[in-house]
Design a protein around this motif. Structure first.
Motif, PDB file in Angstrom:
ATOM      1  N   PHE A 126       5.617  13.329  -5.913  1.00  0.00           N
ATOM      2  CA  PHE A 126       6.264  12.694  -4.756  1.00  0.00           C
ATOM      3  C   PHE A 126       6.046  11.189  -4.806  1.00  0.00           C
ATOM      4  CE2 PHE A 126       6.459  10.709  -0.608  1.00  0.00           C
ATOM      5  CZ  PHE A 126       7.634  11.227  -0.089  1.00  0.00           C
ATOM      6  N   GLY A 127       7.084  10.468  -4.511  1.00  0.00           N
ATOM      7  CA  GLY A 127       6.953   9.015  -4.380  1.00  0.00           C
ATOM      8  C   GLY A 127       8.234   8.415  -3.839  1.00  0.00           C
ATOM      9  N   ARG A 128       8.060   7.293  -3.164  1.00  0.00           N
ATOM     10  CA  ARG A 128       9.212   6.540  -2.654  1.00  0.00           C
ATOM     11  C   ARG A 128       8.999   5.077  -3.015  1.00  0.00           C
ATOM     12  NH1 ARG A 128      11.203  10.937  -2.112  1.00  0.00           N
ATOM     13  NH2 ARG A 128      11.832  11.955  -0.182  1.00  0.00           N
ATOM     14  N   ILE A 129       9.909   4.536  -3.802  1.00  0.00           N
ATOM     15  CA  ILE A 129       9.844   3.115  -4.133  1.00  0.00           C
ATOM     16  C   ILE A 129      11.096   2.469  -3.542  1.00  0.00           C
ATOM     17  CG2 ILE A 129       9.827   1.427  -6.024  1.00  0.00           C
ATOM     18  CD1 ILE A 129       8.407   3.742  -7.631  1.00  0.00           C
ATOM     19  N   ILE A 130      10.865   1.510  -2.682  1.00  0.00           N
ATOM     20  CA  ILE A 130      11.977   0.874  -1.962  1.00  0.00           C
ATOM     21  C   ILE A 130      11.897  -0.626  -2.222  1.00  0.00           C
ATOM     22  CG2 ILE A 130      13.038   0.510   0.295  1.00  0.00           C
ATOM     23  CD1 ILE A 130      11.368   3.231   1.028  1.00  0.00           C
ATOM     24  N   ASN A 131      12.915  -1.137  -2.885  1.00  0.00           N
ATOM     25  CA  ASN A 131      12.911  -2.531  -3.326  1.00  0.00           C
ATOM     26  C   ASN A 131      13.868  -3.357  -2.477  1.00  0.00           C
ATOM     27  OD1 ASN A 131      11.160  -1.775  -5.428  1.00  0.00           O
ATOM     28  ND2 ASN A 131      12.907  -1.098  -6.669  1.00  0.00           N
ATOM     29  N   ILE A 132      13.368  -4.445  -1.932  1.00  0.00           N
ATOM     30  CA  ILE A 132      14.203  -5.260  -1.058  1.00  0.00           C
ATOM     31  C   ILE A 132      14.910  -6.330  -1.897  1.00  0.00           C
ATOM     32  CG2 ILE A 132      14.314  -6.673   1.028  1.00  0.00           C
ATOM     33  CD1 ILE A 132      13.334  -3.739   1.509  1.00  0.00           C
ATOM     34  N   SER A 133      16.223  -6.175  -2.012  1.00  0.00           N
ATOM     35  CA  SER A 133      17.057  -7.161  -2.714  1.00  0.00           C
ATOM     36  C   SER A 133      17.668  -8.075  -1.656  1.00  0.00           C
ATOM     37  CB  SER A 133      18.117  -6.429  -3.555  1.00  0.00           C
ATOM     38  OG  SER A 133      18.984  -7.336  -4.174  1.00  0.00           O
ATOM     39  N   SER A 134      18.935  -8.403  -1.820  1.00  0.00           N
ATOM     40  CA  SER A 134      19.599  -9.311  -0.874  1.00  0.00           C
ATOM     41  C   SER A 134      21.095  -9.264  -1.123  1.00  0.00           C
ATOM     42  CB  SER A 134      19.110 -10.746  -1.091  1.00  0.00           C
ATOM     43  OG  SER A 134      19.968 -11.669  -0.454  1.00  0.00           O
ATOM     44  N   ILE A 135      21.849  -9.518  -0.086  1.00  0.00           N
ATOM     45  CA  ILE A 135      23.302  -9.707  -0.256  1.00  0.00           C
ATOM     46  C   ILE A 135      23.567 -10.773  -1.334  1.00  0.00           C
ATOM     47  CG2 ILE A 135      23.440 -11.425   1.619  1.00  0.00           C
ATOM     48  CD1 ILE A 135      26.249 -10.365   2.225  1.00  0.00           C
ATOM     49  N   ASN A 136      22.650 -11.715  -1.458  1.00  0.00           N
ATOM     50  CA  ASN A 136      22.893 -12.795  -2.417  1.00  0.00           C
ATOM     51  C   ASN A 136      22.627 -12.375  -3.865  1.00  0.00           C
ATOM     52  OD1 ASN A 136      23.745 -14.279  -0.309  1.00  0.00           O
ATOM     53  ND2 ASN A 136      21.858 -15.463  -0.064  1.00  0.00           N
ATOM     54  N   GLY A 137      21.967 -11.234  -4.045  1.00  0.00           N
ATOM     55  CA  GLY A 137      21.880 -10.634  -5.376  1.00  0.00           C
ATOM     56  C   GLY A 137      23.152  -9.872  -5.710  1.00  0.00           C
ATOM     57  N   GLN A 138      23.903  -9.487  -4.678  1.00  0.00           N
ATOM     58  CA  GLN A 138      25.152  -8.751  -4.881  1.00  0.00           C
ATOM     59  C   GLN A 138      26.329  -9.693  -5.093  1.00  0.00           C
ATOM     60  OE1 GLN A 138      24.591  -6.467  -1.064  1.00  0.00           O
ATOM     61  NE2 GLN A 138      25.005  -4.722  -2.382  1.00  0.00           N
ATOM     62  N   LYS A 139      26.369 -10.781  -4.313  1.00  0.00           N
ATOM     63  CA  LYS A 139      27.553 -11.640  -4.379  1.00  0.00           C
ATOM     64  C   LYS A 139      27.294 -13.027  -4.953  1.00  0.00           C
ATOM     65  CE  LYS A 139      27.649 -13.903   0.178  1.00  0.00           C
ATOM     66  NZ  LYS A 139      27.344 -15.209  -0.427  1.00  0.00           N
ATOM     67  N   GLY A 140      26.005 -13.400  -5.147  1.00  0.00           N
ATOM     68  CA  GLY A 140      25.702 -14.771  -5.571  1.00  0.00           C
ATOM     69  C   GLY A 140      25.821 -15.719  -4.387  1.00  0.00           C
ATOM     70  N   GLN A 141      25.018 -16.797  -4.428  1.00  0.00           N
ATOM     71  CA  GLN A 141      25.044 -17.770  -3.320  1.00  0.00           C
ATOM     72  C   GLN A 141      24.843 -19.176  -3.881  1.00  0.00           C
ATOM     73  OE1 GLN A 141      25.519 -17.883   0.058  1.00  0.00           O
ATOM     74  NE2 GLN A 141      24.985 -20.057  -0.011  1.00  0.00           N
ATOM     75  N   VAL A 142      25.701 -20.076  -3.480  1.00  0.00           N
ATOM     76  CA  VAL A 142      25.526 -21.487  -3.856  1.00  0.00           C
ATOM     77  C   VAL A 142      24.117 -21.931  -3.472  1.00  0.00           C
ATOM     78  CG1 VAL A 142      26.261 -23.847  -3.330  1.00  0.00           C
ATOM     79  CG2 VAL A 142      27.973 -22.050  -3.612  1.00  0.00           C
ATOM     80  N   GLY A 143      23.432 -22.589  -4.402  1.00  0.00           N
ATOM     81  CA  GLY A 143      22.079 -23.075  -4.120  1.00  0.00           C
ATOM     82  C   GLY A 143      21.000 -22.058  -4.433  1.00  0.00           C
ATOM     83  N   GLN A 144      21.408 -20.878  -4.922  1.00  0.00           N
ATOM     84  CA  GLN A 144      20.429 -19.809  -5.163  1.00  0.00           C
ATOM     85  C   GLN A 144      20.656 -19.104  -6.507  1.00  0.00           C
ATOM     86  OE1 GLN A 144      20.462 -17.262  -1.524  1.00  0.00           O
ATOM     87  NE2 GLN A 144      18.393 -18.070  -1.297  1.00  0.00           N
TER      88      GLN A 144
END
Ligand code: CAA
Length: 241
Positions: A126-144
């Motif tokens: 049993f295990g749960r690994i939950i990784n917090i990404s970001s909308i900006n990892g999905q769409k890209g963001q100016v300055g990031q």
């Protein structure tokens, strides 16, 4: 027996809301933090949880910190890789240091934190690994460019590890928040933030508790068939953009 949940960056912002929610749901919660001892102590007191200081971007510190958590609370059943930093700036002006810091803390931490707990999870089934990404990892963001690369990397990491872990009762998922009302987002220049909010169909920033609710669901037994997924919690900003 109560399950043990370890939340990185778990004493402020989204991480604090995750710690609070998991504690309320009956987990034994360990919250890691990187630097702000005052906030960490206040959160520990407020929520009645244990807090541990180490740099998630340092492999040795992660191994040591996790060993301490496991000796004090028991084996980690739920790992929430939440800690992250921004070092925003346009790419043509970006220093190698800003690149390295963000990749190390936001992406390499996935390896440093997950590698020490995955074998135990597999053995226990049993295990749960939950990784917090970001909308900006999905769409890209100016300055990031640095942050977007790291947050997109988390999604690939998750998809691969989910396939390796599925037969062992270990799920691996991403939660990709949009813009949430935290100190990190408050640091965005006011005029820029105003423009960003105007692109969110729900018409407001997200609340940290709304991210925590998704994490809590993914951590639960009910979510056993969800793995390798990216759950977006962004007020429809991604699809509208
Ligand atoms: N597309 C292309 N270029 C753009 C642009 C866009 N959408 N917006 C701005 N620019 C360019 C302008 O054309 C201008 O370029 P020139 O100098 O060639 O004219 C430049 O950006 C703006 O100039 P500045 O002097 O303002 O640049 P700066 O280096 O001071 O700041 C910035 C730029 C760092 C991108 C700043 O605007 C910023 O911080 N933006 C916010 C970035 C952001 O959203 N960060 C999210 C933080 S929250 C978070 O990360 C949590 C999460 O997961 C969602």
């Amino acid at each position: 027996m109560a399950r043990v949940a370890l939340v990185t960056g778990g004493t402020r912002g989204i991480g604090k809301a995750i710690s609070a929610r998991l504690k309320a749901d009956g987990y034994k919660v360990a919250a890691n933090y990187g630097g702000n001892a005052e906030a960490a102590e206040a959160t520990a007191k407020e929520l009645g949880i244990s807090v541990y200081k180490w740099d998630v971007g340092n492999a040795a510190e992660c191994a040591e910190g996790i060993a301490k958590v496991q000796s004090e609370l028991g084996p980690v059943d739920v790992l929430v890789n939440n800690a992250g930093i921004t070092r925003d700036g346009l790419f043509h002006k970006m220093s190698a240091e800003k690149w390295d810091d963000v990749i190390r803390v936001d992406l390499s931490s996935m390896f440093y934190m997950t590698r020490p707990v995955i074998e135990g999870m597999r053995e226990r089934g049993f295990g749960r690994i939950i990784n917090i990404s970001s909308i900006n990892g999905q769409k890209g963001q100016v300055g990031q460019v640095n942050y977007s690369a790291a947050k997109a990397g988390i999604i690939g990491f998750t998809k691969a590890l989910a396939q390796e872990s599925a037969s062992k009762g270990v799920t691996v998922n991403v939660v990709a928040p949009g813009y949430v009302d935290t100190d990190m987002v408050a640091a965005v220049p006011e005029d820029v933030l105003k423009k960003i909010i105007s692109t969110i169909p729900v018409g407001r920033l997200g609340k940290a508790e709304e991210i925590a609710a998704m994490v809590a669901f993914l951590a639960s037994d009910q979510a056993g068939f969800i793995t390798g997924a990216t759950m977006t919690v962004n007020g429809a900003q991604y699809i509208a953009g």
